[in-house]
Design a protein around this motif. Sequence first.
Motif, PDB file in Angstrom:
ATOM      1  N   SER A  54      -1.220   3.720   2.383  1.00  0.00           N
ATOM      2  CA  SER A  54      -0.439   4.172   1.219  1.00  0.00           C
ATOM      3  C   SER A  54      -1.343   4.386   0.019  1.00  0.00           C
ATOM      4  O   SER A  54      -1.274   5.419  -0.653  1.00  0.00           O
ATOM      5  CB  SER A  54       0.601   3.121   0.830  1.00  0.00           C
ATOM      6  OG  SER A  54       1.514   2.955   1.852  1.00  0.00           O
ATOM      7  N   GLU A  55      -2.208   3.403  -0.229  1.00  0.00           N
ATOM      8  CA  GLU A  55      -3.076   3.504  -1.412  1.00  0.00           C
ATOM      9  C   GLU A  55      -4.126   4.600  -1.230  1.00  0.00           C
ATOM     10  O   GLU A  55      -4.392   5.391  -2.137  1.00  0.00           O
ATOM     11  CB  GLU A  55      -3.747   2.155  -1.685  1.00  0.00           C
ATOM     12  CG  GLU A  55      -2.741   1.120  -2.153  1.00  0.00           C
ATOM     13  CD  GLU A  55      -3.371  -0.227  -2.464  1.00  0.00           C
ATOM     14  OE1 GLU A  55      -4.590  -0.306  -2.704  1.00  0.00           O
ATOM     15  OE2 GLU A  55      -2.623  -1.223  -2.459  1.00  0.00           O
ATOM     16  N   LYS A  81       6.317   0.902   0.867  1.00  0.00           N
ATOM     17  CA  LYS A  81       5.040   0.733   0.164  1.00  0.00           C
ATOM     18  C   LYS A  81       4.488   2.079  -0.295  1.00  0.00           C
ATOM     19  O   LYS A  81       3.946   2.207  -1.397  1.00  0.00           O
ATOM     20  CB  LYS A  81       4.057   0.037   1.110  1.00  0.00           C
ATOM     21  CG  LYS A  81       2.875  -0.536   0.409  1.00  0.00           C
ATOM     22  CD  LYS A  81       2.429  -1.833   1.006  1.00  0.00           C
ATOM     23  CE  LYS A  81       3.337  -2.983   0.625  1.00  0.00           C
ATOM     24  NZ  LYS A  81       2.949  -4.252   1.203  1.00  0.00           N
ATOM     25  N   ALA A  82       4.594   3.081   0.563  1.00  0.00           N
ATOM     26  CA  ALA A  82       4.064   4.412   0.223  1.00  0.00           C
ATOM     27  C   ALA A  82       4.779   4.962  -1.012  1.00  0.00           C
ATOM     28  O   ALA A  82       4.144   5.504  -1.922  1.00  0.00           O
ATOM     29  CB  ALA A  82       4.249   5.356   1.408  1.00  0.00           C
ATOM     30  N   ARG A  83       6.087   4.800  -1.058  1.00  0.00           N
ATOM     31  CA  ARG A  83       6.830   5.311  -2.215  1.00  0.00           C
ATOM     32  C   ARG A  83       6.421   4.543  -3.483  1.00  0.00           C
ATOM     33  O   ARG A  83       6.248   5.127  -4.554  1.00  0.00           O
ATOM     34  CB  ARG A  83       8.338   5.203  -1.968  1.00  0.00           C
ATOM     35  CG  ARG A  83       8.791   6.129  -0.831  1.00  0.00           C
ATOM     36  CD  ARG A  83      10.296   6.171  -0.656  1.00  0.00           C
ATOM     37  NE  ARG A  83      10.646   6.785   0.630  1.00  0.00           N
ATOM     38  CZ  ARG A  83      10.574   8.082   0.895  1.00  0.00           C
ATOM     39  NH1 ARG A  83      10.184   8.926  -0.051  1.00  0.00           N
ATOM     40  NH2 ARG A  83      10.891   8.557   2.086  1.00  0.00           N
ATOM     41  N   ALA A  84       6.218   3.222  -3.332  1.00  0.00           N
ATOM     42  CA  ALA A  84       5.807   2.414  -4.493  1.00  0.00           C
ATOM     43  C   ALA A  84       4.412   2.818  -4.960  1.00  0.00           C
ATOM     44  O   ALA A  84       4.143   2.868  -6.175  1.00  0.00           O
ATOM     45  CB  ALA A  84       5.838   0.932  -4.112  1.00  0.00           C
ATOM     46  N   SER A  85       3.515   3.132  -3.998  1.00  0.00           N
ATOM     47  CA  SER A  85       2.143   3.489  -4.393  1.00  0.00           C
ATOM     48  C   SER A  85       2.131   4.811  -5.153  1.00  0.00           C
ATOM     49  O   SER A  85       1.304   5.021  -6.038  1.00  0.00           O
ATOM     50  CB  SER A  85       1.212   3.553  -3.181  1.00  0.00           C
ATOM     51  OG  SER A  85       1.393   4.743  -2.476  1.00  0.00           O
ATOM     52  N   GLU A  87       4.525   5.795  -7.103  1.00  0.00           N
ATOM     53  CA  GLU A  87       5.006   5.487  -8.457  1.00  0.00           C
ATOM     54  C   GLU A  87       3.865   4.942  -9.300  1.00  0.00           C
ATOM     55  O   GLU A  87       3.733   5.232 -10.485  1.00  0.00           O
ATOM     56  CB  GLU A  87       6.149   4.474  -8.393  1.00  0.00           C
ATOM     57  CG  GLU A  87       7.477   5.173  -8.171  1.00  0.00           C
ATOM     58  CD  GLU A  87       8.616   4.224  -7.893  1.00  0.00           C
ATOM     59  OE1 GLU A  87       8.581   3.090  -8.381  1.00  0.00           O
ATOM     60  OE2 GLU A  87       9.543   4.632  -7.168  1.00  0.00           O
ATOM     61  N   GLU A  88       2.993   4.163  -8.650  1.00  0.00           N
ATOM     62  CA  GLU A  88       1.866   3.568  -9.377  1.00  0.00           C
ATOM     63  C   GLU A  88       0.764   4.590  -9.659  1.00  0.00           C
ATOM     64  O   GLU A  88       0.248   4.670 -10.769  1.00  0.00           O
ATOM     65  CB  GLU A  88       1.302   2.409  -8.546  1.00  0.00           C
ATOM     66  CG  GLU A  88       0.261   1.593  -9.301  1.00  0.00           C
ATOM     67  CD  GLU A  88      -0.324   0.486  -8.427  1.00  0.00           C
ATOM     68  OE1 GLU A  88       0.299   0.101  -7.426  1.00  0.00           O
ATOM     69  OE2 GLU A  88      -1.438   0.035  -8.771  1.00  0.00           O
TER      70      GLU A  88
END
Length: 234
Positions: A54-55, A81-85, A87-88
């Motif tokens: 993801s990162e 996790k991929a969606r959160a990464s 967003e970050e």
Amino acid sequence: MRLRGRKGIREEIEAQPELIILDPARHRGQWSALFGNDRPIHVELGMGKGKFISELSALNPNINYIGIDMYDELLRRAAEKARASREEHGGDLSNLRLVRQNIEYIEQIFASAELERIYLNFSDPWPKKKHARRRLTHPGFVRKYIDLLNDRGEIHFKTDSRSLFEFSLNSFADLGLRMRNISLDLHAQGPRTDLIMTEYETKFYEQGLPIHRLEVVVGERALAEHLASLQAGE
Ligand SMILES: C[S@@+](CC[C@H](N)C(=O)[O-])C[C@H]1O[C@@H](n2cnc3c(N)ncnc32)[C@H](O)[C@@H]1O
């Protein structure tokens, strides 16, 4: 708290076809078409909860990434996790796919020379000798990887397991492959910020355990460039 049953997990991953691929054999030889471009394809075999892929995919929009695991729940967690990464770090998910597949049959989902890089991060060590063939760095697997990699192909391998690392060194050497950047304690001088840590790696690093790492130069062009850089004294 609402707990998801097996059915809930299946529904959740089936609802994300733009990110999660449950029938990957359909795309064999056609992954570039799925991504909609000819950018290199890098794959993580056994991505677990997906932190690494993801990162990495958020940081490198010009590379296409595929994370593979065989459990629905891990695909669900990795998608989260991929969606959160994104967003970050920003960007979209167009360069990432999460694939459900048993790696034993990896040749059923990729064609010869379809991949540029394979990451093996903290693969199960299978310590018993009678299970050696299940290790993802067993020559039986590595021969498949060699076929799937293109002329720029490389394998990047990390593990906390000394016995798996030793086994893998022999496996790569027995196949006549060139290794480089071999490290027995990757974070000895402090965490390597240029290399993304996986979930397992973070845990082991915090416990003070040494991480072993190496890169295998597989493709002819990758090897020629590596040898030229050695000659140039880089
Ligand atoms: C020890 S975990 C490491 C996870 C992650 N790479 C990390 O470093 O945090 C190994 C992962 O490989 C997956 N795995 C092991 N054998 C596999 C196989 N034959 N096919 C697909 N996934 C496999 C497991 O489900 C698990 O998620």
